[in-house]
Design a protein around this motif. Structure first.
Motif, short mmCIF file in Angstrom:
data_model
loop_
_atom_site.label_atom_id
_atom_site.label_comp_id
_atom_site.label_asym_id
_atom_site.label_seq_id
_atom_site.Cartn_x
_atom_site.Cartn_y
_atom_site.Cartn_z
N ASP A 96 16.72 39.75 -19.75
CA ASP A 96 15.70 40.79 -19.67
C ASP A 96 14.42 40.32 -18.99
OD1 ASP A 96 17.44 42.46 -20.94
OD2 ASP A 96 16.48 42.30 -22.91
N GLU A 97 14.01 39.08 -19.25
CA GLU A 97 12.74 38.60 -18.70
C GLU A 97 12.79 38.38 -17.19
OE1 GLU A 97 14.84 35.00 -20.56
OE2 GLU A 97 14.42 37.06 -21.18
N LEU A 98 13.98 38.38 -16.58
CA LEU A 98 14.10 38.22 -15.13
C LEU A 98 14.46 39.53 -14.42
CD1 LEU A 98 16.04 34.82 -14.91
CD2 LEU A 98 13.58 35.23 -14.75
N LEU A 99 14.67 40.60 -15.16
CA LEU A 99 15.09 41.86 -14.54
C LEU A 99 14.09 42.40 -13.53
CD1 LEU A 99 16.87 43.81 -17.40
CD2 LEU A 99 17.89 42.85 -15.33
N GLY A 100 12.83 42.02 -13.64
CA GLY A 100 11.83 42.44 -12.67
C GLY A 100 12.14 41.97 -11.26
N ASP A 101 12.88 40.89 -11.14
CA ASP A 101 13.28 40.35 -9.83
C ASP A 101 14.64 40.87 -9.38
OD1 ASP A 101 11.02 38.75 -9.60
OD2 ASP A 101 12.03 36.93 -10.31
N ALA A 102 15.34 41.60 -10.21
CA ALA A 102 16.74 41.93 -9.97
C ALA A 102 16.98 42.65 -8.65
CB ALA A 102 17.30 42.76 -11.13
N VAL A 103 16.19 43.65 -8.33
CA VAL A 103 16.41 44.42 -7.10
C VAL A 103 16.19 43.53 -5.88
CG1 VAL A 103 15.58 46.36 -5.70
CG2 VAL A 103 15.91 46.63 -8.17
N ALA A 104 15.12 42.74 -5.89
CA ALA A 104 14.82 41.85 -4.77
C ALA A 104 15.89 40.77 -4.62
CB ALA A 104 13.44 41.22 -4.94
N VAL A 105 16.34 40.22 -5.73
CA VAL A 105 17.39 39.19 -5.69
C VAL A 105 18.69 39.79 -5.16
CG1 VAL A 105 18.84 37.69 -7.11
CG2 VAL A 105 16.37 37.73 -7.46
N ALA A 106 19.07 40.96 -5.64
CA ALA A 106 20.31 41.60 -5.18
C ALA A 106 20.24 41.89 -3.68
CB ALA A 106 20.56 42.89 -5.96
N ALA A 107 19.12 42.42 -3.22
CA ALA A 107 18.98 42.74 -1.79
C ALA A 107 19.01 41.47 -0.95
CB ALA A 107 17.69 43.51 -1.56
N ALA A 108 18.30 40.43 -1.38
CA ALA A 108 18.25 39.18 -0.62
C ALA A 108 19.63 38.51 -0.59
CB ALA A 108 17.21 38.24 -1.21
N LEU A 109 20.33 38.52 -1.71
CA LEU A 109 21.65 37.90 -1.76
C LEU A 109 22.64 38.66 -0.88
CD1 LEU A 109 23.52 35.74 -2.91
CD2 LEU A 109 23.87 37.22 -4.91
N GLU A 110 22.61 39.97 -0.95
CA GLU A 110 23.50 40.78 -0.12
C GLU A 110 23.22 40.54 1.37
OE1 GLU A 110 23.84 45.47 0.34
OE2 GLU A 110 24.69 44.77 -1.56
N ARG A 111 21.96 40.48 1.72
CA ARG A 111 21.58 40.22 3.11
C ARG A 111 22.09 38.85 3.58
NH1 ARG A 111 16.97 42.15 2.40
NH2 ARG A 111 15.95 40.25 1.71
N ARG A 112 21.89 37.83 2.74
CA ARG A 112 22.36 36.47 3.08
C ARG A 112 23.88 36.42 3.23
NH1 ARG A 112 17.53 35.39 0.72
NH2 ARG A 112 16.46 33.44 1.19
N CYS A 113 24.58 37.13 2.39
CA CYS A 113 26.04 37.13 2.46
C CYS A 113 26.55 37.84 3.70
CB CYS A 113 26.62 37.80 1.22
SG CYS A 113 26.44 36.83 -0.29
N ASN A 114 25.94 38.95 4.05
CA ASN A 114 26.44 39.76 5.16
C ASN A 114 25.93 39.33 6.53
OD1 ASN A 114 28.14 41.54 3.71
ND2 ASN A 114 26.33 42.58 2.93
#
Length: 108
Positions: free
Chosen positions: A43-61
């Motif tokens: 829960d304490e890291l969920l504030g970063d979740a959208v940015a982390v998901a977008a950055a990870l997806e970008r790096r993968c693709n």
């Protein structure tokens, strides 16, 4: 002002890389051939979740060594059934995830 926004975006990118090891995580995802990636965060890291998901997806693709085929899709599991440390394999399975990336302490 544009230079200030650019510098701020770069420092945010560096912070996310440092905190979440996104390059190494993307390499692991690509190496495993995964295309549906579930992110699980306490829960304490969920504030970063959208940015982390977008950055990870970008790096993968966007990686030059990415295999042809389905693009990588990253989504966040934000409804942990038990504690934040418990890897939620059931929720990941309900979303047809190929793998789970769990950030934070794990009780495994």
């Amino acid at each position: 002002r544009a230079a200030s926004r650019w510098a701020s975006a770069m420092s945010e990118s560096a912070r996310l890389e440092s905190a979440y090891e996104l390059d190494a995580t993307a390499a692991w995802v690509r190496g495993g051939g995964y295309s549906r990636v579930a992110l699980q965060m306490p829960d304490e890291l969920l504030g970063d979740a959208v940015a982390v998901a977008a950055a990870l997806e970008r790096r993968c693709n966007d990686a030059p060594d990415r295999a042809e085929g389905n693009p990588v899709r990253v989504f966040v599991l934000a409804d942990t059934t038990f504690g934040s440390c418990c890897v939620d394999e059931v929720a990941a399975a309900h979303h047809n995830a190929d793998c789970i990336v769990h950030f934070g302490r794990a009780c495994m």
